[in-house]
Design an enzyme around this catalytic site. Structure first.
Site, PDB file in Angstrom:
ATOM      1  N   GLU A 129      35.053  43.033  32.765  1.00 31.49           N
ATOM      2  CA  GLU A 129      36.206  43.540  32.015  1.00 31.49           C
ATOM      3  C   GLU A 129      37.442  42.724  32.307  1.00 31.49           C
ATOM      4  OE1 GLU A 129      39.773  45.985  31.090  1.00 31.49           O
ATOM      5  OE2 GLU A 129      39.146  45.102  32.998  1.00 31.49           O
ATOM      6  N   ASP A 187      34.032  45.323  38.006  1.00 30.68           N
ATOM      7  CA  ASP A 187      34.498  44.013  38.466  1.00 30.68           C
ATOM      8  C   ASP A 187      35.968  44.093  38.846  1.00 30.68           C
ATOM      9  OD1 ASP A 187      35.213  44.360  35.710  1.00 30.68           O
ATOM     10  OD2 ASP A 187      35.639  42.223  35.573  1.00 30.68           O
TER      11      ASP A 187
END
Length: 377
Positions: free
Chosen positions: A136, A80
């Site tokens: 994350e 991400d």
């Protein structure tokens, strides 16, 4: 970033070109936190085509596994990104521009490319599990929290930019304090303090406390860093409110819940409501074990000088440390000062070199594990 010139296209091996194509295409696919499905699907398809057993798990992670040995290495990166549209391109110097190129698709793609290149003997000695984790960059760390309950590795690599010759041993902890003061309105010509006055005083006290923690220590890793992340005030004629979010970066000596108590004490008599989020304990791993030795040897074999680092931010290393108390490092190509910036970019020559380092290091680590197991049997 490395200053080495990028090899011309014709000088790349087929494996290097494939590894670069993997990275460039992964960076092209937008994958904000919570929106990683397209990137995860692409990565699992690539891994499947290159000898992995791969799938997208319940948390949306792209998971690929190779090897059948008894020694398990987890290679945990994140796929991400933070927001910010940076047009994806490779410039004339061989530098890839694009959101996520450094943080942290570059490191994770280096993991995948290295595991794809491992020889049969290494795959017979160890099992390698690549996990492209979701969220994350969000407080949830959804992907890592799921992965840590599905695997019991013997060694862990965290995919974060360290520079191709850098090895990150630890990250500071984190705590976010959300402060709010609400008071009856009053005339500013009278006596008393406003909600904003009280909120500001609370911030001054927290900042003073933070400045005193570890003040005698020479390095910032052992000190508390405090910053205002959000600040505001409003009123409706009857009541007034002021609010702030204060981010605290914590040293290993200060767990998040101890920091909570210290913040409460600092603002004790002020009429301040406080809530806390983002609890992450600091972590710092030893620098001498089979994993660090394998990486150091591999870096030297590529002409580099290994450098140990600790970081003032956080990563999924903080998340998994409690359940994975094994040799752990964060490693990956790229300059971490470019994380989250409009200038995020990765030199593809450095990426190539990191893949070579990882391939060599994982081979050495598997050999060491096999030799140790043989000697003890």
């Amino acid at each position: 970033m490395t200053s080495d010139a990028t090899p011309p296209h014709s000088a790349l091996t087929p494996a290097q070109q494939e590894a670069r194509d993997l990275l460039i295409e992964t960076v092209r696919i937008p994958s904000l936190s919570g929106e990683e499905s397209a990137a995860a699907q692409f990565l699992t398809e690539w891994m499947t085509a290159h000898g992995f057993t791969a799938h997208v798990d319940e948390a949306g992670n792209a998971v690929g596994e190779r090897g059948s040995g008894p020694y398990t290495v987890a290679l945990l990166g994140h796929i991400d990104t933070v927001p910010g549209d940076i047009p994806v391109r490779v410039d004339e110097s061989g530098v890839l521009h694009g959101r996520g190129s450094v943080d942290a698709k570059g490191p994770f793609c280096a993991f995948v490319a290295a595991v794809a290149a491992l020889p049969p003997q290494t795959l017979a000695q160890a099992r390698f599990v690549c996990i492209g984790a979701t969220e994350e960059e969000a407080p949830s760390s959804k992907g890592a929290r799921h992965a840590m309950h599905t695997l019991s590795p013997d060694a862990v690599l965290i995919g974060e930019p360290s520079g191709w010759a850098g090895l990150t041993l630890g990250y500071k902890g984190r705590l976010v304090a959300k402060l709010r003061v609400t008071k009856d309105n009053f005339h500013t010509a009278g006596e008393g303090t406003s909600a904003a006055d009280d909120l500001t005083e609370a911030w001054f006290r927290i900042r003073a406390w933070a400045a005193g923690v570890g003040a005698y220590r020479p390095g910032i890793f052992d000190q508390v860093q405090a910053t205002v992340q959000d600040l505001g005030a409003s009123g409706d004629g009857l009541t007034q409110s002021a609010w702030a979010s204060v981010g605290l970066r914590l040293p290993p000596s200060l767990p998040p819940y101890a920091a909570e108590d210290a913040v409460y004490d600092a603002v004790d008599e002020l009429t301040t409501d406080i809530t806390f989020t983002g609890h992450e304990s600091a972590v710092r791993h030893p620098k001498d074990n089979a994993l660090t030795r394998a990486l150091r040897t591999a870096i030297r074999a590529q002409g580099g000088t290994p450098t140990f680092k600790v970081k003032t931010g956080t990563s999924d290393m903080n998340v998994v440390a409690e359940l994975w108390p094994v040799p752990t490092l964060a490693y990956g190509p790229g300059d971490s000062s470019l994380d989250h910036t409009p200038e995020e970019r990765l030199d593809l020559a450095e990426y190539d070199r990191a893949v070579l380092v990882l391939t060599d290091a994982l081979t050495r680590l598997a050999q060491t594990a096999a030799a140790t197991a043989s000697a003890s049997s």
